[in-house]
Scaffold this motif. Structure first.
Motif, PDB file in Angstrom:
ATOM      1  N   MET A 130      18.379 -24.699  -0.633  1.00 22.29           N
ATOM      2  CA  MET A 130      18.929 -24.277   0.656  1.00 22.29           C
ATOM      3  C   MET A 130      19.173 -22.775   0.692  1.00 22.29           C
ATOM      4  SD  MET A 130      22.547 -25.201   2.404  1.00 22.29           S
ATOM      5  CE  MET A 130      22.046 -26.833   2.861  1.00 22.29           C
ATOM      6  N   LEU A 131      19.957 -22.273  -0.272  1.00 18.17           N
ATOM      7  CA  LEU A 131      20.186 -20.824  -0.376  1.00 18.17           C
ATOM      8  C   LEU A 131      19.610 -20.332  -1.689  1.00 18.17           C
ATOM      9  CD1 LEU A 131      21.578 -18.173   0.659  1.00 18.17           C
ATOM     10  CD2 LEU A 131      23.529 -18.840  -0.761  1.00 18.17           C
ATOM     11  N   THR A 132      18.756 -19.323  -1.594  1.00 18.06           N
ATOM     12  CA  THR A 132      18.189 -18.701  -2.788  1.00 18.06           C
ATOM     13  C   THR A 132      18.349 -17.194  -2.679  1.00 18.06           C
ATOM     14  OG1 THR A 132      16.536 -20.464  -3.000  1.00 18.06           O
ATOM     15  CG2 THR A 132      16.151 -18.444  -4.240  1.00 18.06           C
ATOM     16  N   VAL A 133      18.981 -16.608  -3.682  1.00 20.53           N
ATOM     17  CA  VAL A 133      19.172 -15.164  -3.751  1.00 20.53           C
ATOM     18  C   VAL A 133      18.502 -14.674  -5.031  1.00 20.53           C
ATOM     19  CG1 VAL A 133      20.876 -13.306  -3.971  1.00 20.53           C
ATOM     20  CG2 VAL A 133      21.364 -15.292  -2.505  1.00 20.53           C
ATOM     21  N   SER A 134      17.692 -13.634  -4.923  1.00 24.39           N
ATOM     22  CA  SER A 134      17.026 -13.103  -6.112  1.00 24.39           C
ATOM     23  C   SER A 134      16.978 -11.587  -6.081  1.00 24.39           C
ATOM     24  CB  SER A 134      15.605 -13.669  -6.233  1.00 24.39           C
ATOM     25  OG  SER A 134      14.833 -13.350  -5.108  1.00 24.39           O
ATOM     26  N   ASN A 135      17.248 -10.983  -7.241  1.00 26.71           N
ATOM     27  CA  ASN A 135      17.189  -9.526  -7.417  1.00 26.71           C
ATOM     28  C   ASN A 135      17.967  -8.787  -6.331  1.00 26.71           C
ATOM     29  OD1 ASN A 135      16.341  -7.106  -8.699  1.00 26.71           O
ATOM     30  ND2 ASN A 135      14.724  -6.845  -7.178  1.00 26.71           N
ATOM     31  N   LEU A 136      19.108  -9.341  -5.936  1.00 25.96           N
ATOM     32  CA  LEU A 136      19.880  -8.745  -4.845  1.00 25.96           C
ATOM     33  C   LEU A 136      20.566  -7.466  -5.312  1.00 25.96           C
ATOM     34  CD1 LEU A 136      20.920  -9.031  -1.923  1.00 25.96           C
ATOM     35  CD2 LEU A 136      22.849 -10.334  -2.847  1.00 25.96           C
ATOM     36  N   GLN A 137      20.370  -6.410  -4.529  1.00 21.06           N
ATOM     37  CA  GLN A 137      21.014  -5.131  -4.785  1.00 21.06           C
ATOM     38  C   GLN A 137      21.693  -4.683  -3.496  1.00 21.06           C
ATOM     39  OE1 GLN A 137      18.371  -2.269  -6.793  1.00 21.06           O
ATOM     40  NE2 GLN A 137      16.977  -3.968  -7.236  1.00 21.06           N
ATOM     41  N   ALA A 138      22.943  -4.227  -3.615  1.00 22.95           N
ATOM     42  CA  ALA A 138      23.688  -3.855  -2.412  1.00 22.95           C
ATOM     43  C   ALA A 138      24.645  -2.720  -2.720  1.00 22.95           C
ATOM     44  CB  ALA A 138      24.448  -5.056  -1.856  1.00 22.95           C
ATOM     45  N   ALA A 139      25.077  -2.034  -1.650  1.00 27.80           N
ATOM     46  CA  ALA A 139      25.920  -0.854  -1.817  1.00 27.80           C
ATOM     47  C   ALA A 139      26.919  -0.749  -0.684  1.00 27.80           C
ATOM     48  CB  ALA A 139      25.055   0.405  -1.851  1.00 27.80           C
ATOM     49  N   TYR A 140      28.005  -0.030  -0.980  1.00 30.78           N
ATOM     50  CA  TYR A 140      28.934   0.437   0.039  1.00 30.78           C
ATOM     51  C   TYR A 140      28.731   1.942   0.145  1.00 30.78           C
ATOM     52  CZ  TYR A 140      31.320  -4.065  -0.487  1.00 30.78           C
ATOM     53  OH  TYR A 140      31.613  -5.399  -0.530  1.00 30.78           O
ATOM     54  N   GLY A 141      28.195   2.383   1.261  1.00 30.36           N
ATOM     55  CA  GLY A 141      27.875   3.800   1.385  1.00 30.36           C
ATOM     56  C   GLY A 141      26.848   4.187   0.339  1.00 30.36           C
ATOM     57  N   SER A 142      27.159   5.212  -0.432  1.00 27.88           N
ATOM     58  CA  SER A 142      26.230   5.674  -1.469  1.00 27.88           C
ATOM     59  C   SER A 142      26.517   5.039  -2.830  1.00 27.88           C
ATOM     60  CB  SER A 142      26.314   7.201  -1.598  1.00 27.88           C
ATOM     61  OG  SER A 142      27.633   7.587  -1.975  1.00 27.88           O
ATOM     62  N   THR A 143      27.501   4.143  -2.896  1.00 24.22           N
ATOM     63  CA  THR A 143      27.895   3.538  -4.172  1.00 24.22           C
ATOM     64  C   THR A 143      27.268   2.168  -4.325  1.00 24.22           C
ATOM     65  OG1 THR A 143      30.016   4.700  -4.112  1.00 24.22           O
ATOM     66  CG2 THR A 143      29.827   2.831  -5.619  1.00 24.22           C
ATOM     67  N   GLN A 144      26.342   2.030  -5.262  1.00 24.65           N
ATOM     68  CA  GLN A 144      25.711   0.739  -5.497  1.00 24.65           C
ATOM     69  C   GLN A 144      26.665  -0.160  -6.274  1.00 24.65           C
ATOM     70  OE1 GLN A 144      21.724   0.926  -6.967  1.00 24.65           O
ATOM     71  NE2 GLN A 144      21.515  -1.297  -7.192  1.00 24.65           N
ATOM     72  N   VAL A 145      26.789  -1.408  -5.824  1.00 22.55           N
ATOM     73  CA  VAL A 145      27.720  -2.362  -6.430  1.00 22.55           C
ATOM     74  C   VAL A 145      26.979  -3.540  -7.050  1.00 22.55           C
ATOM     75  CG1 VAL A 145      29.676  -3.904  -5.976  1.00 22.55           C
ATOM     76  CG2 VAL A 145      29.521  -1.692  -4.807  1.00 22.55           C
ATOM     77  N   LEU A 146      25.930  -3.996  -6.395  1.00 28.12           N
ATOM     78  CA  LEU A 146      25.114  -5.089  -6.925  1.00 28.12           C
ATOM     79  C   LEU A 146      23.787  -4.533  -7.407  1.00 28.12           C
ATOM     80  CD1 LEU A 146      25.643  -7.876  -4.212  1.00 28.12           C
ATOM     81  CD2 LEU A 146      27.048  -7.361  -6.228  1.00 28.12           C
ATOM     82  N   PHE A 147      23.359  -4.983  -8.609  1.00 31.43           N
ATOM     83  CA  PHE A 147      22.157  -4.430  -9.215  1.00 31.43           C
ATOM     84  C   PHE A 147      21.061  -5.474  -9.434  1.00 31.43           C
ATOM     85  CE2 PHE A 147      25.714  -1.748 -10.291  1.00 31.43           C
ATOM     86  CZ  PHE A 147      25.224  -0.470 -10.083  1.00 31.43           C
ATOM     87  N   ASP A 148      21.443  -6.716  -9.683  1.00 32.03           N
ATOM     88  CA  ASP A 148      20.437  -7.765  -9.892  1.00 32.03           C
ATOM     89  C   ASP A 148      21.132  -9.125  -9.855  1.00 32.03           C
ATOM     90  OD1 ASP A 148      18.252  -9.297 -10.472  1.00 32.03           O
ATOM     91  OD2 ASP A 148      18.021  -8.621 -12.540  1.00 32.03           O
ATOM     92  N   VAL A 149      21.461  -9.573  -8.646  1.00 30.02           N
ATOM     93  CA  VAL A 149      22.157 -10.839  -8.480  1.00 30.02           C
ATOM     94  C   VAL A 149      21.166 -11.918  -8.075  1.00 30.02           C
ATOM     95  CG1 VAL A 149      23.873 -12.113  -7.120  1.00 30.02           C
ATOM     96  CG2 VAL A 149      24.361  -9.789  -7.908  1.00 30.02           C
ATOM     97  N   GLY A 150      21.256 -13.045  -8.766  1.00 31.44           N
ATOM     98  CA  GLY A 150      20.440 -14.200  -8.422  1.00 31.44           C
ATOM     99  C   GLY A 150      21.292 -15.455  -8.432  1.00 31.44           C
ATOM    100  N   LEU A 151      21.085 -16.321  -7.465  1.00 33.21           N
ATOM    101  CA  LEU A 151      21.792 -17.599  -7.434  1.00 33.21           C
ATOM    102  C   LEU A 151      21.030 -18.557  -6.535  1.00 33.21           C
ATOM    103  CD1 LEU A 151      23.596 -18.104  -4.541  1.00 33.21           C
ATOM    104  CD2 LEU A 151      24.760 -16.112  -5.466  1.00 33.21           C
TER     105      LEU A 151
END
Length: 233
Positions: free
Chosen positions: A1-22
Motif C-alpha cells: 500500500m505505502l512504499t517509500v524508498s531512498n527518501l531524502q528531505a530537508a527543511y530549508g537548506s538543512t537536509q534531515v532525511l538521507f535514505d529512508v525506506g519503509l
C-alpha cells in the motif's frame, strides 16, 4: 500500500532525511522507530507533502505521491494523527469530528459520529464542549476520532500516547488493537517498544535520517541488542 524508498528531505537548506525506506502492506501495522531527532516525524511530513522532498520515491496505493500537497495526500486516503494533537481548539468535539469527515473511498462500514463515540465514550459526554478545554488525553482521543472520520485507507499515528496518563495510554492501545483486528492499515511512531512489539507486523528503525533496519515483529523481538543500540535511552 505505502512504499517509500531512498527518501531524502530537508527543511530549508538543512537536509534531515538521507535514505529512508519503509513499506506497509494492506491491513498491516508497521512502526517507525528511533531515538528523538532521528527523522521519524520528518518522514511522516515528507509522506504527507508537508516538507521539501529532495529525492526518492513515495508510492501510495500504486500512485506516486512524492511532492503532492497535503490536501491531495489526505484525499487519497491517508489520515494523520499529528504529534502534539492539534485539535481545533475553538470548535466543539462534535464540530472537530465532522469538520473534515468524508467517505471518499466509499467504505461499506464508514466511520460515523456514533462509531467514534462507541470507541471513545468520553467524547460523547463532551460533544458540545470546546476542544481547547479538554484534557490532553481527551484531545488525543478526539484527534484519533477526527482522523478516523476521514475513513482513511492508511492511518498514521505520530506519538499518539506521548505525555498521557497510563490509563489513557491503555485506552488508546486498545483502540489501535481493535483497528488492527478490523484490518486498518496503520503506521505507528511511539516510544512504547513493548506494546509495539506485540501490535506491529513490521518495523523500521531510523538513525540520523537513514533506515538502518527493517524486519518483522518476531525478528525485532529476537534481537534485544538491536533495540538497545538504536532505540534504547
Amino acid at each position: 500500500m505505502l512504499t517509500v524508498s531512498n527518501l531524502q528531505a530537508a527543511y530549508g537548506s538543512t537536509q534531515v532525511l538521507f535514505d529512508v525506506g519503509l513499506s506497509i502492506g494492506e491491513g498491516e501495522v508497521a512502526t517507525l522507530l528511533g531515538r528523538n531527532g532521528m527523522g521519524k516525524t520528518t518522514t511522516v511530513r515528507a509522506i504527507m507533502g508537508a516538507c521539501r522532498v529532495l529525492d526518492g520515491e513515495v508510492s501510495f496505493a500504486g500512485t506516486n505521491i512524492r511532492g503532492a500537497v497535503p490536501e491531495s495526500v489526505a484525499r487519497r486516503g491517508v489520515g494523520l494523527v499529528p504529534e502534539g494533537r492539534q485539535a481545533f481548539p475553538t470548535l466543539t468535539v462534535r464540530e472537530n469530528l465532522v469538520a473534515t469527515a468524508s467517505n471518499r473511498l466509499k467504505r461499506s462500514d464508514p466511520w460515523t459520529l456514533e462509531r467514534v463515540y462507541e470507541m471513545f465514550p468520553r467524547l460523547r459526554e463532551r460533544a458540545d464542549q470546546r476542544a481547547g478545554t479538554l484534557s490532553g488525553g481527551e484531545q488525543q482521543m478526539l484527534v484519533i476520532g477526527r482522523a478516523l472520520m476521514t475513513n482513511p485507507r492508511l492511518l498514521i499515528l505520530d506519538e499518539a500516547t506521548e505525555g498521557l496518563a497510563p490509563v489513557i495510554r491503555t485506552e488508546i492501545w486498545k483502540c489501535v488493537a481493535s483497528l488492527k483486528r478490523e484490518g486498518q492499515s496503520i503506521l505507528l511512531i511511539d516510544k512504547n517498544i513493548g506494546v509495539l512489539k506485540r501490535l506491529a507486523d513490521r518495523h523500521h528503525i531510523l538513525e540520523k535520517g537513514v533506515t538502518v533496519w527493517s524486519g518483522t515483529g518476531a525478528e525485532l523481538a529476537a534481537d534485544a541488542e538491536l533495540v538497545d543500540r538504536y532505540v534504547g535511552i
